[in-house]
Design an enzyme around this catalytic site. Structure first.
Site, PDB file in Angstrom:
ATOM      1  CB  SER A  48      31.364 -65.394  81.849  1.00  0.00           C
ATOM      2  OG  SER A  48      29.950 -65.546  81.895  1.00  0.00           O
ATOM      3  N   GLY A  85      31.182 -62.073  79.019  1.00  0.00           N
ATOM      4  CA  GLY A  85      30.332 -61.045  78.443  1.00  0.00           C
ATOM      5  C   GLY A  85      30.019 -61.236  76.979  1.00  0.00           C
ATOM      6  CG  ASN A 113      26.681 -62.847  78.227  1.00  0.00           C
ATOM      7  OD1 ASN A 113      26.388 -62.586  79.388  1.00  0.00           O
ATOM      8  ND2 ASN A 113      27.820 -63.452  77.908  1.00  0.00           N
ATOM      9  CG  ASP A 194      27.877 -63.706  89.834  1.00  0.00           C
ATOM     10  OD1 ASP A 194      27.331 -64.792  90.146  1.00  0.00           O
ATOM     11  OD2 ASP A 194      28.703 -63.626  88.906  1.00  0.00           O
TER      12      ASP A 194
END
Length: 233
Positions: A48, A85, A113, A194
């Site tokens: 991402s 992701g 990740n 986030d």
């Protein structure tokens, strides 16, 4: 290749000489220039952080990097092969697909990740190892962008994870940009709500800091991508 014909050269001694060559069955060709071959293609294989999660397309990493390179006078198309992701296993699985664009060089940005999910650093190492081996075998010069593990995962994990990138950069002789989020990770003003992904200003700092490593990679290509119109610095 462009073929020179006598009609282009006109009359005179040079035209006569070329006519004699054609009469003897000899053709003259002019090599295609680097500019005629089009922009250099730079593959950005990542997650991402490469894909530009949460941002309009012009504000993402690949778009900002391409613009920064253009401002320096580089004719480069940055291919966005980031998938939000994605783990190192995901990058490994789709590498052949990403290479279908026949890039001239690559940036590999994967592993965040794996770390966030607490996956085995040994598996991440194996996946990145195969990615770098494939790029080497395909003769694609590569810049490896590193990631650092969160201290909350404990020292044994962080030591194993953080060692992946310098170890593999040494093994394959590729340049290493040690931490992709350098200058951004600890500054909340540069992170989206986030708490994980850089905002547009954060991406701009990432691009500014990684740019010298990227231009060094491009300058090493046999087909130089730089034009005469950019910033010479």
């Amino acid at each position: 290749m462009a073929v020179l014909r006598t009609g282009v050269l006109g009359t005179g001694m040079l035209g006569a000489a070329v006519a004699l060559l054609f009469a003897a069955g000899v053709t003259m060709t002019v090599p295609t220039s680097a500019a005629a071959a089009g922009p250099v293609k730079l593959l950005a294989l990542g997650d991402s952080l490469t894909a530009g999660y949460g941002l309009p397309q012009p504000q993402g990493f690949t778009s900002q990097l391409e613009a920064a390179l253009a401002a320096k006078g580089y004719q480069v198309t940055v291919i966005n092969a980031g998938v939000s992701g994605d783990t190192t296993a995901g990058g490994r699985a789709r590498l052949d697909w990403a290479l279908a664009d026949k890039p001239d060089a690559a940036i590999v940005e994967l592993g965040a990740n794996d770390m966030l999910r607490g996956l085995d650093p040994g598996q991440a190492r194996d996946n990145l190892d195969l990615i770098l081996k494939t790029l080497r075998d395909r003769k694609v010069p590569t810049l490896l962008a590193g990631m650092l593990a969160s201290p909350s995962l404990g020292k044994p994990y962080t030591d194993r994870f953080n060692a992946i990138y310098p170890d593999l950069a040494g093994k394959y002789g590729v340049p290493l940009y040690p931490f992709f989020l350098d200058g951004v990770a600890l500054d909340r003003s540069l992170i989206q709500q986030d708490g994980l992904h850089p905002n547009a200003k954060g991406v701009a700092i990432i691009v500014e800091r990684i740019l010298p490593s990227v231009t060094a990679l491009l300058d090493g290509l046999s087909r130089a991508p730089k034009t005469h119109g950019g910033d010479p610095s």
